[in-house]
Design an enzyme around this catalytic site. Structure first.
Site, short mmCIF file in Angstrom:
data_model
loop_
_atom_site.label_atom_id
_atom_site.label_comp_id
_atom_site.label_asym_id
_atom_site.label_seq_id
_atom_site.Cartn_x
_atom_site.Cartn_y
_atom_site.Cartn_z
N CYS A 90 0.87 -1.18 0.00
CA CYS A 90 0.00 0.00 0.00
C CYS A 90 0.90 1.23 0.00
O CYS A 90 1.85 1.28 0.79
CB CYS A 90 -0.87 -0.01 1.26
SG CYS A 90 -1.97 1.40 1.39
N HIS A 136 -9.00 -3.95 -1.91
CA HIS A 136 -8.09 -3.14 -1.09
C HIS A 136 -8.46 -1.66 -1.17
O HIS A 136 -8.58 -0.98 -0.15
CB HIS A 136 -6.66 -3.39 -1.59
CG HIS A 136 -5.59 -2.57 -0.93
ND1 HIS A 136 -4.56 -3.13 -0.21
CD2 HIS A 136 -5.38 -1.22 -0.89
CE1 HIS A 136 -3.77 -2.17 0.25
NE2 HIS A 136 -4.25 -1.00 -0.15
N GLU A 137 -8.69 -1.17 -2.39
CA GLU A 137 -8.99 0.27 -2.56
C GLU A 137 -10.38 0.61 -2.02
O GLU A 137 -10.59 1.68 -1.45
CB GLU A 137 -8.88 0.68 -4.03
CG GLU A 137 -7.53 0.43 -4.69
CD GLU A 137 -6.33 0.97 -3.91
OE1 GLU A 137 -6.49 1.97 -3.17
OE2 GLU A 137 -5.26 0.37 -4.02
N HIS A 165 -10.25 1.30 1.57
CA HIS A 165 -9.76 2.65 1.89
C HIS A 165 -10.92 3.65 1.99
O HIS A 165 -10.92 4.55 2.83
CB HIS A 165 -8.81 3.16 0.80
CG HIS A 165 -7.38 2.75 1.00
ND1 HIS A 165 -6.65 3.08 2.12
CD2 HIS A 165 -6.53 2.06 0.19
CE1 HIS A 165 -5.41 2.59 1.98
NE2 HIS A 165 -5.32 1.96 0.83
ZN LIG Z 1 -3.70 1.00 0.06
#
Ligand SMILES: [Zn+2]
Length: 167
Positions: free
Chosen positions: A91, A133-134, A137
């Site tokens: 990341c 993953h995004e 966020h």
């Molecule tokens: Zn990330």
């Protein structure tokens, strides 16, 4: 176009929950241009707006080897998931450290493009990992949250060490 500053752990703003995009005008296009420039500069495969302190549900991605296949997803929602995968993730908010995270193996996504048109997308392998993953966020969730406490502590110590070496 402008490079954006990437927030790094333990910046509390990484924990903000992003709001949906409602205006698909010139301001959004400018944000997307800046996010792509930042993604390529940081040599990442994905970047969520949260990471550049813009708290709207915007993700830019390029998982291609030649770095010439940019696309964005706006207001994404996972509408189906199937199977599991367990792959290394990094990341750009945690520079230089990696660990394995369990994610769905295949996902179907519903999102909007930069003009606000809805589309669906099937993803697997790296693209599926990256999208999950995004999307985390955008909800203030970080990949280290998925690790056991032992592995998270180990990774954060490594991050600190690598920062001291480059300082
Ligand atoms: Zn990330």
């Amino acid at each position: 176009m402008a490079l954006l500053k990437v927030l790094e752990h333990p910046d509390k703003r990484l924990r903000n929950k992003a709001v949906p995009v409602t205006n698909f005008g010139a301001e959004l296009q400018a944000i997307l241009n800046d996010m792509f420039e930042t993604l390529y500069k940081e040599d990442g495969v994905g970047l969520a707006a949260t990471q550049v302190n813009i708290h709207q549900r915007i993700i830019v991605i390029d998982v291609s080897d030649d770095r010439k296949s940019p696309f964005c997803v706006i207001n994404p929602e996972i509408i189906a998931r199937e199977g599991k995968q367990y792959e290394y993730e990094g990341c750009i908010s945690f520079p230089g450290v990696y660990d394995k995270v369990e994610r769905a193996g295949k996902i179907r996504l519903r999102a909007q493009d930069q003009q606000g048109q809805f589309f669906e997308l099937d993803a697997d392998a790296l693209l599926a990992t990256c999208l999950q993953h995004e999307m985390d966020h955008l909800d203030g969730i970080l990949f280290v949250d998925h690790l056991s406490r032992l592995r998270r502590d180990r990774l954060l110590r490594k991050l600190e060490k690598s920062r001291k070496q480059t300082a």
